[in-house]
Design an enzyme around this catalytic site. Sequence first.
Site, PDB file in Angstrom:
ATOM      1  N   GLU A  89       3.969  40.838  50.121  1.00  0.00           N
ATOM      2  CA  GLU A  89       4.161  39.385  50.128  1.00  0.00           C
ATOM      3  C   GLU A  89       4.439  39.004  48.680  1.00  0.00           C
ATOM      4  O   GLU A  89       3.641  39.293  47.791  1.00  0.00           O
ATOM      5  CB  GLU A  89       2.891  38.686  50.622  1.00  0.00           C
TER       6      GLU A  89
ATOM      7  N   GLU B 161      11.576  33.546  54.524  1.00  0.00           N
ATOM      8  CA  GLU B 161      10.892  34.188  53.390  1.00  0.00           C
ATOM      9  C   GLU B 161      11.959  34.970  52.624  1.00  0.00           C
ATOM     10  O   GLU B 161      12.360  36.061  53.013  1.00  0.00           O
ATOM     11  CB  GLU B 161       9.757  35.077  53.908  1.00  0.00           C
TER      12      GLU B 161
ATOM     13  N   HIS C 147      11.233  37.588  58.377  1.00  0.00           N
ATOM     14  CA  HIS C 147      11.048  36.157  58.610  1.00  0.00           C
ATOM     15  C   HIS C 147      12.139  35.458  57.807  1.00  0.00           C
ATOM     16  O   HIS C 147      12.156  35.547  56.570  1.00  0.00           O
ATOM     17  CB  HIS C 147       9.653  35.715  58.165  1.00  0.00           C
TER      18      HIS C 147
ATOM     19  N   HIS D  22       7.978  40.232  52.452  1.00  0.00           N
ATOM     20  CA  HIS D  22       7.696  38.910  53.025  1.00  0.00           C
ATOM     21  C   HIS D  22       7.392  37.908  51.915  1.00  0.00           C
ATOM     22  O   HIS D  22       7.493  38.225  50.733  1.00  0.00           O
ATOM     23  CB  HIS D  22       6.500  39.008  53.980  1.00  0.00           C
TER      24      HIS D  22
END
Length: 577
Positions: free
Chosen positions: A309, A107, A104, A220
């Site tokens: 994440e 990110e 992404h 991410h």
Amino acid sequence: MMGLNICLFIVNLMYITFCSSVSVNESINDIKINENFLSNQKYHHYQELADLFKNLVSRYPNLARLHSIGKSSENRDLLVLEISENVSNRKLAEPMMKFVANMHGDETVGRQLMVFLAQYLLQNYGTDNRVTTIVNSTDIFIMPSMNPDGFEESWEGNCNSRDNYIGRNNAHGVDLNRDFPDQFIDAFNNSNGLPAKQNETLALMTWIVSNPFVLSANLHGGAVVASYPYDDSASGLDCCAESPTPDNDVFRHLASVYANAHPFMKTGVACPLDTFENGITNGALWYEVKGGMQDFNYVHSNCFEVTFELSCCKYPNASNMSYEWSNNKESLLSFMEAVHMGIKGVVMNHDGAGIQAAQIVIEGINHIVTTTNHGEYWRLLVPGNYQVVVTAWGYKPSNATPVTVVEGQVSWKNFTLELDSSHSDVNLNNQVEIIFHPKMDENGFATPTTFKHHSNEELKEEMNALSTNYPSITRLYSVGTSVEGHDLLVLEVSDNPGVHEPGEPEFKYVANMHGNEVVGREMLLLLLKYLCENYGTHPQVTNLINTTRIHIMPTMNPDGYQRAQEDIFLKLFIQLD
Ligand SMILES: [Zn+2]
């Protein structure tokens, strides 16, 4: 007396050796870790990143190698820096692992951490014991950005995605972590018809299935948690249904390795509104992702991928990067070390030659890993006692063999298989089919196919597109030019394109030598598409490409083809006249 002298001499020698080794070790530990890259607190954009990696390769030619595994939608290279000792020669059974960040585009913490990690490993190799051990024992692939186009559209300091997910998605507005084949949905039954995969997705799919990766991290942002497969489930729900893989214990362990070493991730409450027990979660339990990359890794390759994440804010200001490095450094190092767990070894025949595509079966775990073309395998397992059976086409299965896996190390276990002449007619298809879940259309293609005559220009474009999308298994080259200056293009398809491997036969197809005989020309173009799209999922195609170097020339006479076209047009014109 003389004997005593020799003894004293040996004792002296031992003492000298002992002392000198102590002083060497002391001096190694005294050298301060080099993290001078932190003094430059800014994000590296595409060109700067490419320049930095080229510079690292020229400074550390034995340790670093730069790859482009394909092109983004806007034609940026998907860059990967490989780091290992003697980087162009992987040792037998040395495991490969990868980091993929910035899938992404907005990110960004993982992207910059990869820039730091590459420099950290290279600058401290040979002076820091831990870094040296990691680089000596592991083949590490670092991809700072899977979505370089999206990154360039994203805004520094923006904690959430822009409107319409500009920057998160690729240049065609597609979320790359929803673009992979999914085991639970039959993409060919929906009303949208066949899925057309993005360049970035195709490049990653090919890279994943054509290399024996063992472990992977997918980085991410927007939360702080370690999320492990499956991301999708058969439930059809949006969230909150746990969807464990057969290797749930291994995945929970891998997720915990990262989370426990991270000062905030392990609390599980790093970001407002989020609560994760011990900072880890099953992907589908959190929220379902259909077409995600980590599920694809597990379902279609031997690689175990976990999603990390890393920050509540997706694109924090660059001034935070030193802080993020200190939060994640221990986690990144520990995760790399975790590739050395479970069992590994070589499956061979009685002559000691490696057996390719042998299956490593662990009793009680419904997930098979397969061997490389050298017969190597790696089977990640948590500590415990296991029974292992190895099978291979044309060989008798091994006996069930007990192995004990202990904490913090990998156990070597080689297998030698006996030829089985009574089962030589066993179809390879039956052996391998159970691993894969091919989802192809009725003609065996993964993406839409237009059945038509391709002009010389269109033919060239199609061949170019295949070589761009499947760089790991193709090589486009020209053997010369026609009288009118058209390139005589050949697309080579092989597991190691451009390299003649000993014992591997070379094969060629040539069509359209007579410019007006055109069926072969189109057949070869279709064959190229079929081979590329089925590599890694179709057992026979995969085996063919792994064991053969195939050269395909759809037209030997592009000028004649052009004439034939003009001739038809002329005849039509005359008739109309
Ligand atoms: Zn993301």
